[in-house]
Design an enzyme around this catalytic site. Sequence first.
Site, PDB file in Angstrom:
ATOM      1  CB  CYS A 286       4.711  11.876   2.738  1.00 21.92           C
ATOM      2  SG  CYS A 286       3.596  10.640   2.064  1.00 21.92           S
ATOM      3  CG  HIS A 304       5.175   7.009   1.948  1.00 20.09           C
ATOM      4  ND1 HIS A 304       5.219   5.972   2.865  1.00 20.09           N
ATOM      5  CD2 HIS A 304       3.852   7.329   1.825  1.00 20.09           C
ATOM      6  CE1 HIS A 304       4.004   5.692   3.276  1.00 20.09           C
ATOM      7  NE2 HIS A 304       3.148   6.489   2.665  1.00 20.09           N
ATOM      8  CG  HIS A 306       0.938   3.232  -0.114  1.00 23.57           C
ATOM      9  ND1 HIS A 306      -0.240   3.904  -0.351  1.00 23.57           N
ATOM     10  CD2 HIS A 306       1.603   3.977   0.796  1.00 23.57           C
ATOM     11  CE1 HIS A 306      -0.279   5.002   0.381  1.00 23.57           C
ATOM     12  NE2 HIS A 306       0.828   5.071   1.082  1.00 23.57           N
ATOM     13  CD  GLU A 328      24.891 -12.112  -0.643  1.00 14.37           C
ATOM     14  OE1 GLU A 328      25.799 -11.411  -1.116  1.00 14.37           O
ATOM     15  OE2 GLU A 328      25.042 -12.893   0.318  1.00 14.37           O
ATOM     16  CG  HIS A 384       0.194   3.684   5.571  1.00 14.12           C
ATOM     17  ND1 HIS A 384      -0.131   4.850   6.215  1.00 14.12           N
ATOM     18  CD2 HIS A 384       0.591   4.064   4.331  1.00 14.12           C
ATOM     19  CE1 HIS A 384       0.051   5.882   5.410  1.00 14.12           C
ATOM     20  NE2 HIS A 384       0.497   5.421   4.254  1.00 14.12           N
TER      21      HIS A 384
END
Length: 418
Positions: A286, A304, A306, A328, A384
């Site tokens: 990443c 990141h 999943h 909210e 993803h």
Amino acid sequence: MIKMNEKKSNDILHKSRYGRESTKKKIFEVNQISSNDSSQSAIRVLPKRKRSNKLPPSVSRCILNCSLRKGTTNELSIGDIVWAKTGKYPIWPGIITSDPETKTFFKKEKKSISMLHIYYFNDAYKRNWLRLKQIFHFSGKNDILAGNPKLMKQLSRSKLKVKWSRAVQEAECLLSIKKNERLTAFFDTKFISSNHDMKSENNIQSILQKDHPRILIPELCKLFFTNGWVTGTGGGISIKYNNQIFIAPSGVQKERMEPDDIFVQDMNGADIEVPPYEKNLSKSQCTPIFMCSYIERNAGAVIHIHSPELVKLCLLNPENELRISGLEMIKGIYNEEKGRFYDNDEEVIIPIIENSKYERDLVDTFQLALMKYPSTSAVVVRNHGMYVWGSDWKSAKTQCECYEYVFNIMVFKKINNL
């Protein structure tokens, strides 16, 4: 005779055949003073054109390469972490500090030969004076092994491999601490813990504050694993700290990550610190997306995940964006364009980009999404996961939790046609 022996044992000076000395008591006392003494000036080291006959050619290349990276001159002073070469002893990491006897870190021998005082990491409190040509800036484990291929064989033959690796770990951990805090962080902890026979690994972790990325990243990854966000070694996190980027490794069990598994690089992508060589770890896939968030949005941390709820929502939503309103929890999501958090009567729009085989192939569409949606603090990758960023790790984590909450509600609404 008994009194004389007792006196010698209280201030014993262990000297190895390579000239290293050990005075456990003295070095501790002196560094309590030198760590707070800013009056000592830095020494400017001019790289020599000629190679030293006393050093192997490969080591000379390391010194030359280091000099080229740092510029035409290098400043060395108390607190700097360096590589040192002494006699037949392997290249070893150390820190410049004051000599307990002379109370200075710099001196000149006959013929005006400049010398610096070095304390060696994980080497039984050994220290000594070295000439400038025996010292060069610490450049990390991978750099020194690449520049000196015979070093690992030398360490293996002398059975110093484990000891050397621990010394490098201490150096790399201290490198992430501000220079003027290194001596206090290291020596105070080192000598206090040695009285309790603590292991070197515990010393390394204890010198790091609880909000240091090497502590935070494994802790947060364990939490994300519990939340179901980073299962199967997927997902990751990156934190900016002192203009350095700390990145979780790729393809590891996130709940079992350790502080020395973390990669550290600068804003240009050059590695500063890497995990121990024998762990054979690689940087997160990443990383290109992380760096895009740092450069384009001046992020302080990027996460990141999943998320299963997010994947479900992508399957229920064929459009290229998600629109959230009337909840909210959107008050915990940051509007990047307006520089404030959303109100609960506003609409949050999150872009969705298509997935690809490799994370690096997402960079172009990720950048386009940032340009098209200047307000967003997240980008969804269809089927993803999602990238979320914030001004710091707390903001990124909080927003990630808020996004996960609203995704769960949106899935419920779509399934029930609400």
